[in-house]
Design a protein around this motif. Structure first.
Motif, PDB file in Angstrom:
ATOM      1  N   VAL A 170      -5.203   4.667   0.197  1.00 26.53           N
ATOM      2  CA  VAL A 170      -4.468   3.430  -0.075  1.00 26.53           C
ATOM      3  C   VAL A 170      -3.122   3.781  -0.690  1.00 26.53           C
ATOM      4  CG1 VAL A 170      -4.484   1.243  -1.334  1.00 26.53           C
ATOM      5  CG2 VAL A 170      -6.620   2.186  -0.440  1.00 26.53           C
ATOM      6  N   LEU A 171      -2.072   3.099  -0.242  1.00 27.44           N
ATOM      7  CA  LEU A 171      -0.713   3.438  -0.666  1.00 27.44           C
ATOM      8  C   LEU A 171      -0.545   3.393  -2.181  1.00 27.44           C
ATOM      9  CD1 LEU A 171       2.211   4.152   0.036  1.00 27.44           C
ATOM     10  CD2 LEU A 171       2.664   1.702   0.296  1.00 27.44           C
ATOM     11  N   ASP A 172      -1.114   2.398  -2.840  1.00 31.60           N
ATOM     12  CA  ASP A 172      -0.954   2.300  -4.299  1.00 31.60           C
ATOM     13  C   ASP A 172      -1.490   3.540  -5.010  1.00 31.60           C
ATOM     14  OD1 ASP A 172       0.266  -0.133  -4.093  1.00 31.60           O
ATOM     15  OD2 ASP A 172      -1.518  -1.323  -4.569  1.00 31.60           O
TER      16      ASP A 172
ATOM     17  N   ILE B  40      -4.917  13.025   7.446  1.00 28.58           N
ATOM     18  CA  ILE B  40      -5.066  12.054   6.370  1.00 28.58           C
ATOM     19  C   ILE B  40      -4.036  10.948   6.582  1.00 28.58           C
ATOM     20  CG2 ILE B  40      -4.957  11.670   3.881  1.00 28.58           C
ATOM     21  CD1 ILE B  40      -5.844  14.532   3.484  1.00 28.58           C
ATOM     22  N   ALA B  41      -4.490   9.709   6.533  1.00 28.08           N
ATOM     23  CA  ALA B  41      -3.623   8.555   6.791  1.00 28.08           C
ATOM     24  C   ALA B  41      -3.391   7.759   5.522  1.00 28.08           C
ATOM     25  CB  ALA B  41      -4.252   7.656   7.848  1.00 28.08           C
TER      26      ALA B  41
ATOM     27  N   THR C 255       2.180   8.965   7.424  1.00 28.39           N
ATOM     28  CA  THR C 255       2.547   7.707   6.774  1.00 28.39           C
ATOM     29  C   THR C 255       2.769   6.632   7.842  1.00 28.39           C
ATOM     30  OG1 THR C 255       4.951   8.043   6.812  1.00 28.39           O
ATOM     31  CG2 THR C 255       3.715   9.070   5.007  1.00 28.39           C
ATOM     32  N   GLY C 256       2.782   5.362   7.416  1.00 30.24           N
ATOM     33  CA  GLY C 256       2.936   4.284   8.396  1.00 30.24           C
ATOM     34  C   GLY C 256       1.865   4.359   9.459  1.00 30.24           C
ATOM     35  N   SER C 257       0.637   4.609   9.038  1.00 30.91           N
ATOM     36  CA  SER C 257      -0.408   5.055   9.963  1.00 30.91           C
ATOM     37  C   SER C 257      -0.895   4.004  10.951  1.00 30.91           C
ATOM     38  CB  SER C 257      -1.601   5.593   9.166  1.00 30.91           C
ATOM     39  OG  SER C 257      -2.071   4.619   8.262  1.00 30.91           O
TER      40      SER C 257
ATOM     41  N   LYS D 231      -8.041  -1.837   7.587  1.00 30.10           N
ATOM     42  CA  LYS D 231      -7.899  -1.101   8.853  1.00 30.10           C
ATOM     43  C   LYS D 231      -8.439   0.327   8.746  1.00 30.10           C
ATOM     44  CE  LYS D 231      -6.037  -4.599  10.851  1.00 30.10           C
ATOM     45  NZ  LYS D 231      -6.851  -5.375  11.806  1.00 30.10           N
ATOM     46  N   GLU D 232      -9.201   0.616   7.705  1.00 30.90           N
ATOM     47  CA  GLU D 232      -9.754   1.964   7.554  1.00 30.90           C
ATOM     48  C   GLU D 232     -10.621   2.347   8.746  1.00 30.90           C
ATOM     49  OE1 GLU D 232     -12.364   4.718   4.430  1.00 30.90           O
ATOM     50  OE2 GLU D 232     -11.959   2.609   3.968  1.00 30.90           O
TER      51      GLU D 232
END
Length: 327
Positions: free
Chosen positions: A198-200, A176-177, A154-156, A184-185
């Motif tokens: 994606v966070l969502d 996995i990020a 997380t917070g990658s 920024k992928e």
């Protein structure tokens, strides 16, 4: 000497800028370091705005990391001319830090810099890299093996996250990020992420007490609901490490991951951990865990550029690591 100074004016307003400041005087059992490089961390940014949980002493010089050469020693541990690195303890919080041409510290805070690593590289790692290494050491110690394990980071795009991804990839983990910065992928994949979420999307079904298992381990740098959601998806006998709170210091979770799946949550602290533990982590970063993509992660700045970089850190717009060239 020149230093990035944080001050309170007569109206209790915080102001910061590069100013001339008195060179420190070395005391008993202390060393005076001529600083070559420092770095920026989220804690530095908080100190720069006078966050009371970080800094209460003003005027104050920020910089929780420093690498340089011993200019003067009143300690039996270090000699003049030796290269040293200091991270953590009270440095840059209520003790004047590394964003200056010189800094004095208790000799017990310093570690000899491994010969195989430059001051710039060790500050590219800095507290972020040290925290990443300590986290990964705990994963491996607790049975998470590179050959067959998927690790969620997380917070990658932050400092700890970026360096963690690079090290995990080098060691052979499937990485996995999670990010809010979908633009920024390409960056995340260039430093070693096998997949970017994606966070969502990751936070869907967050009201459920448990979710389908997907990850052998989680290396969390943000805390809050993101860590809580991660815990629900760790496989049986898996591990989560926790080292940050940029999302929140609160953790609203339940006991199911722990009592039904045997998940372990391990806190990581790089500030007060034993010197031997730090030394072990630095030796790994200077040797078998060194990563080749640091140039993709690092942004080199000067003292005069610190203020703008702090704004990016506080606004969540920073990517990778900032190193500050002093000498």
């Amino acid at each position: 000497m020149k230093a990035f100074l944080v001050e309170k004016d007569s109206n209790e307003q915080i102001k910061s800028d590069v100013k001339d400041f008195e060179k420190p005087i070395c005391g008993e059992n202390e060393i005076l370091i001529k600083v070559n490089y420092s770095s920026l961390n989220y804690k530095d940014a908080l100190s720069s705005i006078g966050h009371p949980g970080v800094t209460k002493v003003f005027p104050h010089i920020t910089g929780v990391d420093v690498a340089g050469i011993v200019e003067e020693s009143k300690s039996s541990i270090f000699k003049v001319g030796q290269r040293v690195v200091v991270t953590g303890y009270d440095l840059g919080m209520n003790t004047n830090g590394g964003h200056a041409e010189y800094v004095k510290v208790p000799s017990s805070w310093a570690i000899r810099t491994p010969d195989s690593i430059s001051d710039k590289v060790i500050m590219t790692y800095g507290t972020a890299g040290l925290t990443a290494a300590l986290s990964i050491q705990e994963l491996i110690k607790n049975g998470i093996n590179p050959e067959d394990s998927t690790v969620l980071v997380t917070g990658s795009t932050g400092g700890v996250g970026s360096i963690s991804i690079a090290i995990l990839n080098k060691l052979g983990f499937n990485v996995i990020a999670i990010t809010t910065k979908i633009d920024k992928e390409a960056y995340l994949k260039s430093i070693g992420a096998n997949e970017v979420i994606v966070l969502d999307d990751f936070m869907m079904n967050s009201s459920k007490p448990l979710l389908a298992t997907k990850y052998d381990a989680v290396l969390d740098t943000v805390g809050g609901d993101i860590l809580a959601q991660s815990l629900k998806q760790i496989k049986y006998d898996g591990v989560a490490t926790c080292c940050g709170l940029t999302a929140s210091y609160e953790l609203n979770t339940n006991v199911y991951p722990f009592i039904l799946r045997g998940v372990r949550l391990i806190g990581i602290d790089s500030v007060e951990c034993r010197l031997e533990k730090k030394q072990s982590a630095w030796e790994k970063l200077a040797g078998p865990w060194s990563v080749e993509c640091l140039e993709n992660i690092v942004n080199e700045i000067s003292l005069n550029e610190i203020k703008d970089a702090y704004s990016k850190l506080l606004e969540g717009k920073a990517v990778g690591r900032y190193v500050v060239k002093i000498a």
